[in-house]
Design an enzyme around this catalytic site. Structure first.
Site, PDB file in Angstrom:
ATOM      1  N   ARG A  29       0.821  -1.214   0.000  1.00 22.20           N
ATOM      2  CA  ARG A  29       0.000   0.000   0.000  1.00 22.20           C
ATOM      3  C   ARG A  29       0.860   1.273   0.000  1.00 22.20           C
ATOM      4  O   ARG A  29       0.516   2.279   0.640  1.00 22.20           O
ATOM      5  CB  ARG A  29      -0.975  -0.008   1.175  1.00 22.20           C
ATOM      6  CG  ARG A  29      -2.401   0.336   0.730  1.00 22.20           C
ATOM      7  CD  ARG A  29      -3.399   0.398   1.884  1.00 22.20           C
ATOM      8  NE  ARG A  29      -3.780  -0.904   2.374  1.00 22.20           N
ATOM      9  CZ  ARG A  29      -4.077  -1.192   3.647  1.00 22.20           C
ATOM     10  NH1 ARG A  29      -4.041  -0.245   4.560  1.00 22.20           N
ATOM     11  NH2 ARG A  29      -4.418  -2.404   4.002  1.00 22.20           N
ATOM     12  N   ARG A  33      -3.510   6.567   0.829  1.00 24.19           N
ATOM     13  CA  ARG A  33      -4.062   7.782   1.415  1.00 24.19           C
ATOM     14  C   ARG A  33      -3.104   8.564   2.295  1.00 24.19           C
ATOM     15  O   ARG A  33      -3.375   9.721   2.625  1.00 24.19           O
ATOM     16  CB  ARG A  33      -5.313   7.424   2.237  1.00 24.19           C
ATOM     17  CG  ARG A  33      -6.559   7.283   1.392  1.00 24.19           C
ATOM     18  CD  ARG A  33      -7.804   7.383   2.262  1.00 24.19           C
ATOM     19  NE  ARG A  33      -8.082   6.129   2.932  1.00 24.19           N
ATOM     20  CZ  ARG A  33      -8.807   6.016   4.047  1.00 24.19           C
ATOM     21  NH1 ARG A  33      -9.308   7.104   4.630  1.00 24.19           N
ATOM     22  NH2 ARG A  33      -9.032   4.843   4.578  1.00 24.19           N
ATOM     23  N   ARG A  42      -7.696  11.515  -5.630  1.00 21.98           N
ATOM     24  CA  ARG A  42      -8.963  10.882  -5.297  1.00 21.98           C
ATOM     25  C   ARG A  42     -10.106  11.898  -5.286  1.00 21.98           C
ATOM     26  O   ARG A  42     -11.211  11.612  -5.743  1.00 21.98           O
ATOM     27  CB  ARG A  42      -8.861  10.193  -3.936  1.00 21.98           C
ATOM     28  CG  ARG A  42     -10.170   9.574  -3.561  1.00 21.98           C
ATOM     29  CD  ARG A  42     -10.049   8.509  -2.532  1.00 21.98           C
ATOM     30  NE  ARG A  42     -11.387   8.084  -2.164  1.00 21.98           N
ATOM     31  CZ  ARG A  42     -11.644   7.019  -1.477  1.00 21.98           C
ATOM     32  NH1 ARG A  42     -10.679   6.237  -1.081  1.00 21.98           N
ATOM     33  NH2 ARG A  42     -12.878   6.700  -1.164  1.00 21.98           N
ATOM     34  N   ASP A  79      -7.743  -2.865  -7.204  1.00 26.06           N
ATOM     35  CA  ASP A  79      -8.421  -3.427  -6.045  1.00 26.06           C
ATOM     36  C   ASP A  79      -8.202  -4.925  -6.002  1.00 26.06           C
ATOM     37  O   ASP A  79      -7.989  -5.574  -7.028  1.00 26.06           O
ATOM     38  CB  ASP A  79      -9.915  -3.120  -6.095  1.00 26.06           C
ATOM     39  CG  ASP A  79     -10.566  -3.444  -4.775  1.00 26.06           C
ATOM     40  OD1 ASP A  79     -10.298  -2.727  -3.793  1.00 26.06           O
ATOM     41  OD2 ASP A  79     -11.308  -4.445  -4.704  1.00 26.06           O
ATOM     42  N   TYR A 156     -14.537 -12.762   0.804  1.00 20.11           N
ATOM     43  CA  TYR A 156     -15.341 -11.586   0.452  1.00 20.11           C
ATOM     44  C   TYR A 156     -16.589 -11.984  -0.326  1.00 20.11           C
ATOM     45  O   TYR A 156     -17.660 -11.406  -0.145  1.00 20.11           O
ATOM     46  CB  TYR A 156     -14.510 -10.605  -0.375  1.00 20.11           C
ATOM     47  CG  TYR A 156     -13.473  -9.827   0.399  1.00 20.11           C
ATOM     48  CD1 TYR A 156     -13.849  -8.759   1.219  1.00 20.11           C
ATOM     49  CD2 TYR A 156     -12.128 -10.137   0.322  1.00 20.11           C
ATOM     50  CE1 TYR A 156     -12.903  -8.033   1.923  1.00 20.11           C
ATOM     51  CE2 TYR A 156     -11.169  -9.420   1.027  1.00 20.11           C
ATOM     52  CZ  TYR A 156     -11.560  -8.371   1.824  1.00 20.11           C
ATOM     53  OH  TYR A 156     -10.622  -7.649   2.525  1.00 20.11           O
TER      54      TYR A 156
END
Lengths: 358, 358
Positions: A29, A33, A42, A79, A156
């Site tokens: 990652r 963010r 974003r 993703d 998921y």
């Protein structure tokens, strides 16, 4: 040719357990963010999915951390749930709650309807992103493609999103294991096709994230995760020699299974911070490269603490690897968090390169 | 005398690694929201804290699962955070969010102000509950008292509640380890005093929950959790022979540390489901009893699946314990969840007793 123009091949050399001038580092990652430029992109794009599905934006984000830090690899911004979305489950995001599926699969009938998506049709946006990033990188560092593991995707797909206890999928594992194996089997076919397509599009290394393997008892891991990781390692065509596209199997909580993972045919194993890297090196005995494993929380420490913890991980690996730094890719044991300080990442990258060069 | 009138001492015998007619079983969070009678009591009492702080209600709830199931031990109904609450941090609950503290401790100055509470004053409601439950149990089964571990209490005290990444406490561990050791030291003094007082009030076994030990790297676990568990095992006076009050150290994610825990002076180690019980038995080599370790999610399985998984755990222990069932207390690897079916608990208890009696 996927590696002919690489200016920095440290990462690929380490994955082949060849000598390197310094230990390569990238961070799970690393495009995220915690970077103001990511948050800005974003805002402009509107949503996470809009970013991931636009190859130009995915490329922009992939490259952001490389402009700041001396990282030795880029990883495709995408993703983990693109495959089940392409299978028709309807991926969406609720702010602050993580990914969800509109149509989770919860029984044998729903599972039987699943098929492997066409990689250059339903998942063309991913392949276009790989192609765009490769062109933009222009050989600066290798590009990593990735996928969720069959078990992690299944979690998921059955739970319909994140879960604390994985009650639904574990109930299927207990009550109807054949249905779960059918799901894992189609997921495995899809993962192999997906990673092959990313490789064809230009990915120079491939990582499988078995994020939820660590919620399984050892017996269940051996039945529901390991065999499918093994099949990926066996069936995924990835070339030979310097042209080989190495495969990294990362698993949160995989430390009980390191010997089995080292024997499953993968090139490298990624480990979390709950095992000493030296112990992991001893237990895998040079059969694979190792990637990891600083506790991401180390980035909340002071610069001095970050440097100390980085040296500790580097030394631990070397001590368990017969005194050699070969075969080590430095990384965190898990992904970065939004509240981390970019300055601290710079310190970490510097220390890993500085200390391992001695 | 704490054990003179026990009608069922299977649990205590197993903790002493003595022969038993069948493997004893109790379940973490056996008194809880999955029971309709618990939900009814809670409606009446108004809140979790109101229940825990009223000895009669705490007694009522403690006994509820024993009226339904043939369990071999009762465990005091209380909260894991009574100690920091009594230290003045101000425990409160937000529906759906778990426990919080009004005044978390985040620096050396706040830590220096902490002291060990008076057990028969600030924590008298706990001791009164122990006394009430012992009287009501009337020797039916032993009563377990408990505490959070020094590290686990510190996590809540610093983070101010639950946490995903334990960023605040890990930052202190990295940047000011002496402050954290000061906190862990006063917590350890308090835990020892707390468990001693519960023993004096009538608790016949004592369990320490190191719920968050498993978020630590091995090096950090050895620095910030294990030494304090060891000190509890060394300093907690607990008698000898059949009068001994055994100590169980349960830790989520403690499987990397089983050898060290077996040598730390505890009577028993509780393990989660991420290690094979047989492997845990081999690695602890008969030095301690073992408690565990069915994946709680097994209770989402069918009755047949529950029986099969119970047998698997029983056999795994026996196989790793030189063919003997001695020294095993059956339990889950973690606490029960509100959506579990009480009927399934009855199946599990029945199968553990039935199968182990052969």
């Amino acid at each position: 040719m996927n590696v002919d123009r690489l200016k920095n091949d440290r990462f690929l050399r380490a994955l082949r357990r060849e000598p390197v001038d310094r230990t390569p580092i990238w961070l799970m990652r690393q495009a995220g963010r915690y970077l103001p430029e990511y948050r800005e992109t974003r805002r402009r794009a509107g949503s996470f999915l809009a970013m991931a599905q636009n190859p130009d934006i995915a490329c922009e984000i992939t490259l952001q951390p490389l402009a700041r830090f001396d990282l030795d690899a880029a990883i495709l911004f995408s993703d983990i749930l693109t495959i089940p979305d392409a299978m028709g489950l309807g991926l969406y995001f609720v702010e602050g709650e993580g990914p969800k599926f509109r149509d989770p699969v919860r029984d044998a009938a729903a599972i039987a309807k699943l098929g492997v998506p066409d990689m250059e049709r339903e998942l063309r946006y991913v392949m276009d992103a790989v192609r765009t990033i490769r062109a933009e990188l222009d050989g600066k560092v290798p590009l990593i493609g990735f996928s969720g593991s069959p078990w992690t995707l299944a979690c998921y797909m059955v739970e319909g999103g994140g879960s604390k206890d994985f009650a639904r999928i574990k109930a299927i594992a207990l009550n109807d294991p054949q249905a779960l194996h059918a799901l894992l089997s189609v997921n495995t076919d899809a993962v192999i096709a997906y990673l092959s397509a990313q490789r064809a599009a230009g990915a120079q290394a491939l990582q499988v994230f078995d994020t939820w393997g660590g919620v399984l008892s050892p017996a269940m891991y051996r039945e529901f995760s390991l065999p499918y990781l093994t099949r990926i390692a066996a069936e995924l065509e990835r070339g030979a020699g310097v042209e080989r596209t190495p495969l990294i199997l990362f698993g949160k909580g995989n430390s009980a299974h390191l010997e089995a993972l080292a024997d499953c045919g993968t090139d490298a194993v990624g480990v979390d911070w709950l095992v000493e890297l030296g112990e992991a090196a001893r237990r895998t005995g040079g059969k694979v490269a190792l990637q990891g494993n600083l506790d991401p929380a180390a980035l909340y420490g002071s610069p001095e603490a970050i440097r100390r913890e980085a040296r500790r991980a580097l030394d631990s690996y070397r001590d368990g690897n017969a005194g050699s730094r070969e075969g080590h890719v430095f990384n965190l044991g898990h992904g970065m968090s939004p509240d981390m300080d970019p300055e601290h990442v710079a310190v970490l990258v510097d220390e890993v390169h500085r200390y391992s060069a001695r």
